[in-house]
Structures are given as structure tokens and as C-alpha cells.
Motif scaffolding. Structure first.
Motif: not given
Length: 568
Positions: A437-447, A538-540, A556-557
Motif C-alpha cells: 500500500a505504500q508503493r505506487y505503480l508510477s514507480e514501475l512505469a515504463s515509457f 496485461r497491465g495498466f 513487471r509487477l
């Protein structure tokens, strides 16, 4: 731009995994939090000095009319402040900081921090039974959050910086850097991490040193050298722990009663809190304000136990009313006073050769540990106030006993959890769920993807020349994820004499197993895993600040959970 300026910009702006960057930010937070707290304490002392003279908290010298009228006047001023302030800025306090950490990605608005500054001055200056540490924590955390947002820190680093602000504010306000560090990690962040210690310690010692350089030595509580007379006093320590634990249970029960008091109007609740405090102050004026003068007097055994018992009873009701009725202020200083009074009573009545002041000191720590579920921070407070490692054994004994009585004997949650539950917020307490709950998806995001809308015309050859490995396909309001290699393979299999359109090439590939969930805002890893359990995606696709939309795949998750690499 020179090399040194470029390195400095890289250090502060944009995400960085460097521990040095976090330590430097922690030092900056320490300086800024020290300035804020110095300003707050100077203004508060000005108000208290005007009322009580040089002793600041000598509310006992006030006339009966002032004892009753001062808290009522404070309630009226708070009612006015609430009416002229936007509702969105009115959530304040330690519970609000915890709420923003878990549900708001560590972002604390400036408006709420400013509101806390003014509201706390009114509450503390007019004698309400609250403390300055709650406002200090929010102001320190707010400063740290704003700095973290300005430097574009990812959510996990932002919450770490909020911990830095918490430690800095406590250190600056009370000159107890060790207690500030442990409080930040035990109560606010609810975790201990090797990476977190360095920036939080840097922030705490910077704030303490900087504040001391401005105002000199500023310990609110008088350091007292106290130690156990003999190990034969251990039964008395256990009795003291049980007694303080029972007082904590009574206090927690009273807070819940006032939280659920059948009055909905905020104005009426604040006014009732002022009337209750003013009425009790007619009998025991020591309950007005934070009560640090009473704490110091009890630690030096200057007050008889019958008076301490009267103060304890009145302070229990006044503080529960202030917290339950929503008076903006801290809860820790009243807890310390309740604990010191309970410990002082025990010290006068239990057998043994130890000084009554020792029991008062231990009661203070035990009350704080039992109410906040923060035994290490409570023990550190004893260490910094007693200036003696010999007080550690009795402190651990009493704190542990009080915690067992409160948590396991009567199953009382932390006071912060109770306050949040009344606001409809349930914090995660399971270790694994808390971490997610204290970590966020944006920290794993790829562009590294190309977004393709099939409603528009696209050149297949141009897409295949893109160096990015992923394609995000939009069709009829749905998003699908494909590898560029899959488009290349489909293109090679088509009839070269009758080339298909992009939509025709992709039609066999766009099935439910390749769908992406598009989110309108960032979400925690826990929320992400819950979605993956409910839906076969498959993801977000998620918004990531100024960088636009980011891609987080299921793979990635899973890799994040099984990899040894740190999240920061």
C-alpha cells in the motif's frame, strides 16, 4: 550550464536513486522545518507570555474567570477560523499525515499546513488540553512533502521525506533527535529500513543543530538523572506498568465516547470542548495547555500524590473532550502529562527505594507507548530526558507491561487508528499489505511504447521502424498491449500483393488477454494486485505527472516482487 550547476540540478530535480541526494534533501528539510518550528514556538511563547508572564504555562496564576473563559474564547476563535477557511484545508493533525501517506501518495497541501499553524496557535494559546507536537509533525511533514513535490520525487521517496520532516519537527520542537527519528519510523512510516535511517537521521540532527543555533538550548522538559534503586523494585515496576496501562484504556474509551457524542455541529462540539475544559480548570488549572510545567514539577517530586490524582482525572476528561470534539492540536503532550501524573501517583504509593520522580518518568513513556503502539520511541524519550542509560531497564519493563495490558489485555488499537477509523479510513497493518500500500505503480512505469489509435490512419512500415518495444493499441474505447515483434510477424505473413490495413493486421491479435486497464490516477501496488485478481488484464496505463502516460505490465509487477533490487 557549468558542470557543478548541472550536477547540483541533477541532485535535486527529478527522480534519483542516490542515497546522497536523499540525505542532502533531509538536511534541507531539517533547516526549513527548524525555521518553521522556531517561528511557531516564538509566536506561541509571545501569546503565552502575554497571558502568564515569564513562566509561559503558569495558567494556575489566572483568575477563576480567565480559567473558565480562556478555553471558551479559544473555541469561539476556532469556530470563526473554520467558517472563513475552505473545507478542503481543515483536515489536520498526525492522523491526517498518516492518511495522506497511505491514501494521498504523501502529498500534503500547503493550505492544510497553514491552517494547522494558525489553528494550533489558537488552541495552545487559549489553554485547550492539546500539545504542540501534532502541529509540529504536520508542519514538518508538509514542508518536506512540498519540497519533495518540487523536486519531483517518486511516491516512495516522497513518503520517506515526510518521515524526514516529522523527525525534524520533533527534534526542533523538543530537542530530542533520537526520539524524533524513532517516532518517524515507528508511528508515521510504520517501518524500519536501512535506506530510510540515513536521511531521517540527517534531517533530525540538522533541525536540532540549526534550531539550537538560533534560540540556544531549548529543552521543554528538564533533563533529570534518575535510575532504579535496586532490582528488588521490579514488582513495583510491574504494578506501575499495569496501572498506566489501565489509565491508557480508560483514556482511549473516553476518546471514543467523545468522538461518538451525539452532536453533529462542529461549532457546538468545539464550544462544548471549551466549556468542559474551562469548568475542569476551575478545580485543576494545571490541565490547561500542554502542561510541561506540571510535568517538570512532577519529575522533580514537587507535587503531592492526591493533587496528581485530581489532575489526572481532570486531564483525562479534558483531553478526551479536546481530541474527540475536534480541537486542532497534538495528542502526545497530554499523553505525557497523563502518564507522568499516573506514574507520580504510583511512585508515591508502591513500595521500594526508587525515587517517585523515576516512576513519573516511566509512566510518561509507558502512556505514550501504550496509546501510540510506539514502545521504542517512548523508551528513547526516557533515554534523552533521563540522561542515563541506567533508566533503560526500568523503562523497558514498565513500557512493555503497559503495552501488554493495553494491546493484548484489552485489545486497544493505536489512538491514531481509532481517529482514522472514525473518519472512515482503515490503515493497512498487515506487514505485506502495508508495504504494497505504500508503493505506487508510477514507480514501475515504463515509457518505451508507441500509442496507436486505430481510428486514425497509420503507416505499418513507419510503426515497424520505431525503436520502442511496445505498442499500445486503442480501439473502440479499449486499450491493448502488443510487442512490436508481433506486428512485424503479422506483416510478414500477409499477402504482399494485397497489403492489409493496420486494423486488419491487428484484428486477430486484439483479444481479451491483451487488454490494458487505463487508470485516471496513480494507484498503490496493493490496488494494482487487487485489480489483477479481479480482471484478466496485461497491465495498466497510468498518468505519471509531467511525463504523461506510463505503462506497467503484469510481468513487471511480478518481477518487482521476486527481484532483490530496491524500490527506491
Amino acid at each position: 550550464m557549468s558542470h557543478s550547476k548541472r550536477r547540483l540540478r541533477q541532485l535535486f530535480i527529478g527522480p534519483s536513486n542516490s542515497l546522497l541526494a536523499l540525505v542532502v534533501l533531509g538536511c534541507v528539510i531539517g533547516v526549513v522545518a527548524g525555521l518553521v518550528m522556531t517561528s511557531f514556538i516564538a509566536l506561541l511563547n509571545m501569546v503565552l507570555g502575554w497571558l502568564n508572564g515569564a513562566t509561559l504555562e503558569d495558567f494556575e496564576s489566572l483568575s477563576l474567570g480567565w480559567r473558565f473563559g480562556l478555553p471558551v474564547l479559544g473555541s469561539l476563535l476556532l469556530i470563526l477560523l473554520y467558517r472563513i477557511t475552505p473545507a478542503s484545508a481543515q483536515a489536520v493533525g498526525l492522523a491526517y499525515v498518516l492518511e495522506r501517506l497511505q491514501f494521498g501518495r504523501g502529498r500534503l497541501p500547503l493550505a492544510n499546513t497553514l491552517f494547522q499553524f494558525v489553528a494550533a496557535l489558537i488552541s495552545l494559546g487559549t489553554g485547550h488540553s492539546v500539545g504542540r507536537e501534532g502541529p509540529a509533525i504536520q508542519m514538518g511533514a508538509g514542508v518536506a512533502s512540498l519540497l519533495g513535490q518540487y523536486t519531483h520525487r517518486p511516491p516512495s521517496q516522497l513518503r520517506l521525506l515526510v518521515g524526514c520532516g516529522t523527525a525534524a519537527a520533533i527534534s526542533a520542537a523538543f530537542n530530542t533527535p533520537l526520539a524524533g527519528v524513532l517516532f518517524a519510523m515507528e508511528v508515521v512510516l510504520m517501518e524500519y529500513s536501512i535506506l530510510g535511517f540515513a536521511p531521517i537521521i540527517a534531517s533530525a540532527i540538522t533541525a536540532s543543530a540549526f534550531t539550537s543555533s538560533l534560540v540556544g538550548t531549548h529543552s521543554i522538559l528538564t533533563p533529570t538523572r534518575l535510575s532504579l534503586a535496586s532490582y528488588g523494585d521490579i514488582p513495583s515496576l510491574l504494578l506501575t506498568g499495569v496501572w498506566v496501562g489501565l489509565v491508557a484504556v480508560v483514556f482511549h474509551t473516553l476518546v471514543r465516547l467523545f468522538l461518538r457524542f451525539p452532536i453533529k455541529s462542529r461549532a457546538a462540539r468545539l464550544l462544548l470542548a471549551g466549556v468542559i475544559t474551562g469548568s475542569l480548570a476551575l478545580l485543576a488549572p494545571q490541565i490547561l495547555g500542554s502542561g510541561y510545567d506540571t510535568i517538570n514539577a512532577t519529575l522533580s517530586a514537587q507535587l503531592p500524590w492526591m493533587l496528581l490524582l485530581l489532575i489526572l482525572a481532570a486531564k483525562l476528561i479534558a483531553t478526551a473532550a479536546a481530541i474527540g470534539m475536534g480541537v486542532p492540536g497534538g495528542q502526545i503532550a497530554p499523553m505525557l502529562m497523563l502518564g507522568v501524573c499516573a506514574g507520580g501517583v504510583a511512585g508515591a504509593l508502591v513500595p521500594g527505594g526508587s525515587e517517585p520522580g523515576l516512576y513519573a518518568l516511566l509512566g510518561m513513556a509507558a502512556m505514550m507507548g501504550a496509546m501510540l503502539h510506539a514502545p521504542l520511541a517512548a523508551i528513547a524519550t526516557v533515554l534523552e530526558l533521563s540522561l542515563s542509560a541506567e533508566a533503560m531497564f526500568p523503562a523497558m519493563t514498565v513500557v512493555l507491561t503497559a503495552n501488554l495490558v493495553c494491546q493484548h489485555g484489552f485489545r486497544q488499537p493505536s489512538l491514531m487508528l481509532t481517529l482514522l477509523k472514525e473518519r472512515g479510513r482503515l490503515l493497512q497493518t498487515h506487514p505485506l499489505r502495508t508495504a504494497l500500500a505504500q508503493r505506487y505503480l508510477s514507480e514501475l512505469a515504463s515509457f518505451r511504447f508507441v500509442e496507436v489509435d486505430l481510428a486514425a490512419d497509420h503507416n505499418v512500415t513507419a510503426l515497424l521502424e520505431q525503436p520502442l518495444p511496445w505498442l499500445v493499441i486503442r480501439q473502440a474505447g479499449q486499450c491493448y498491449l502488443l510487442k512490436r515483434d508481433q506486428l512485424e510477424q503479422a506483416s510478414q505473413q500477409q499477402d504482399p500483393e494485397q497489403p492489409a490495413t493496420l486494423a486488419e493486421l491487428l484484428a486477430p491479435l486484439l483479444n481479451a488477454n491483451r487488454q490494458l486497464q487505463e487508470l485516471t490516477e496513480d494507484a498503490s501496488l496493493l490496488a494494482g494486485f487487487k485489480i489483477l485478481q479481479q480482471e484478466n488484464v496485461r497491465g495498466f496505463l497510468i498518468p505519471v505527472g509531467r511525463q504523461g502516460m506510463g505503462l506497467v505490465t503484469r510481468r513487471r509487477l511480478v518481477k518487482m516482487l521476486t527481484s532483490d533490487a530496491p524500490m527506491y
